[in-house]
Write an enzyme that holds these catalytic residues in place. Structure first.
Site, PDB file in Angstrom:
ATOM      1  N   THR A  44      40.533  49.337  35.953  1.00  0.00           N
ATOM      2  CA  THR A  44      39.646  49.552  37.097  1.00  0.00           C
ATOM      3  C   THR A  44      39.400  48.217  37.793  1.00  0.00           C
ATOM      4  O   THR A  44      40.170  47.273  37.610  1.00  0.00           O
ATOM      5  CB  THR A  44      38.344  50.270  36.663  1.00  0.00           C
ATOM      6  OG1 THR A  44      37.615  50.667  37.821  1.00  0.00           O
ATOM      7  CG2 THR A  44      37.455  49.391  35.789  1.00  0.00           C
ATOM      8  N   ASN A  45      38.363  48.124  38.609  1.00  0.00           N
ATOM      9  CA  ASN A  45      38.074  46.902  39.364  1.00  0.00           C
ATOM     10  C   ASN A  45      36.563  46.681  39.403  1.00  0.00           C
ATOM     11  O   ASN A  45      35.803  47.442  38.823  1.00  0.00           O
ATOM     12  CB  ASN A  45      38.667  47.021  40.768  1.00  0.00           C
ATOM     13  CG  ASN A  45      38.120  48.219  41.510  1.00  0.00           C
ATOM     14  OD1 ASN A  45      36.935  48.298  41.805  1.00  0.00           O
ATOM     15  ND2 ASN A  45      38.984  49.200  41.781  1.00  0.00           N
ATOM     16  N   ASP A  46      36.154  45.626  40.103  1.00  0.00           N
ATOM     17  CA  ASP A  46      34.757  45.191  40.077  1.00  0.00           C
ATOM     18  C   ASP A  46      33.812  45.978  40.981  1.00  0.00           C
ATOM     19  O   ASP A  46      32.632  45.641  41.061  1.00  0.00           O
ATOM     20  CB  ASP A  46      34.669  43.716  40.507  1.00  0.00           C
ATOM     21  CG  ASP A  46      34.976  42.788  39.354  1.00  0.00           C
ATOM     22  OD1 ASP A  46      34.632  43.122  38.219  1.00  0.00           O
ATOM     23  OD2 ASP A  46      35.569  41.717  39.608  1.00  0.00           O
ATOM     24  N   SER A  47      34.304  46.994  41.670  1.00  0.00           N
ATOM     25  CA  SER A  47      33.430  47.696  42.616  1.00  0.00           C
ATOM     26  C   SER A  47      32.212  48.306  41.914  1.00  0.00           C
ATOM     27  O   SER A  47      32.336  48.955  40.882  1.00  0.00           O
ATOM     28  CB  SER A  47      34.212  48.813  43.308  1.00  0.00           C
ATOM     29  OG  SER A  47      33.329  49.616  44.058  1.00  0.00           O
ATOM     30  N   ALA A 101      36.886  51.516  46.166  1.00  0.00           N
ATOM     31  CA  ALA A 101      37.881  50.491  45.821  1.00  0.00           C
ATOM     32  C   ALA A 101      38.946  51.216  44.997  1.00  0.00           C
ATOM     33  O   ALA A 101      38.755  51.505  43.820  1.00  0.00           O
ATOM     34  CB  ALA A 101      37.239  49.369  45.028  1.00  0.00           C
TER      35      ALA A 101
END
Ligand code: CTP
Ligand code: CA
Length: 227
Positions: free
Chosen positions: A33-36, A100
């Site tokens: 996943t990502n930092d959103s 994101a």
């Protein structure tokens, strides 16, 4: 003084907002996943609702509580998100893609937890590109519909943003410098440059995501009113 559009500028309009970072599963206990944080998308959902719209919030997992009164559609992966958006977009007046979205997904999802093995020092993951949801939406977009994107950039902000605006046939794009740690991903504040289809640029002040969302929704309503 109210702007000419007033506070109910999206009255009678149906708006889809996507939020959060999608999750691409590797095995039953792991995902990419990502930092959103989802804060920007939730703020847009709230602002759109306050402007009178009927809002559907399609959201990846976040720590946030959705604004009361919006229809919430939980999703995990980019494929889930693509399907949720493409199912609903034909009935909507506007789409704001604040999610994101993962750009790559594992080629195979392991049925069982991936194990370390004695003869392996590392693990090579095979990934493939996810579908570009806004590009898919561009193919079915009708003249009365408005699409809004966010561009997350760490360099060449405006040039990259302009390219995304045109390649995804967007009406409005919020260009976000995600190399700054005081704004953007996870922060309560943000600063964006709003770019419309005519290339008109408006830089917002550095302010709360709620304020940014209000400015964005105001522009969205103005564009929708011209369609
Ligand atoms: N987006 C999308 N589908 C994807 C990837 C992104 O619809 N598979 C949307 C995002 O929600 C955002 C916009 O496209 O509104 C731009 O996302 P961004 O990550 O900045 O751009 P990409 O087109 O993915 O290009 P890159 O990450 O390589 O800069
Ligand atoms: Ca991307």
């Amino acid at each position: 003084e109210l702007s000419p559009l007033g506070q109910q500028s999206l009255q009678g309009k149906s708006v889809i907002v996507t939020a959060g970072g999608t999750r691409e599963r590797l095995d039953p206990v792991r995902f990419l996943t990502n930092d959103s944080s989802g804060k920007m998308g939730y703020a847009v959902a709230e602002a759109a609702q306050q402007a009178g719209a009927t809002v559907t919030l399609i959201t990846a997992p976040t720590r946030l509580t959705p604004p009361a009164g919006v229809t919430v559609v939980p999703i995990q992966s980019t494929s889930d998100l693509a399907q949720a958006v493409l199912d609903r977009f034909p009935q909507a007046d506007a789409l704001v893609m604040a999610a994101a979205v993962a750009d790559f997904q594992p080629l195979d999802v392991a049925d069982q937890k991936i194990k370390k093995s004695a003869d392996n020092d590392g693990l090579i993951l095979k990934l493939r590109k996810t579908p570009d949801i806004l590009a898919e939406v561009a193919k079915i977009k009708q003249p009365h519909q408005v699409t809004v994107g966010f561009a997350a950039e760490t360099q060449n902000l405006l040039a990259n943003a302009q390219h995304k605006l045109h390649s995804k046939s967007l009406d409005l794009l919020a260009a976000n410098d995600v190399s700054r740690t005081d704004i953007g991903f996870n922060s309560d504040d943000n600063q964006v440059t709003l770019i419309d289809a005519n290339g008109e640029q408006t830089q917002t002040p550095k302010t709360s995501k709620i304020q940014i969302a209000t400015l964005l929704v105001d522009q969205l309503a103005k564009i929708l009113a011209t369609k």
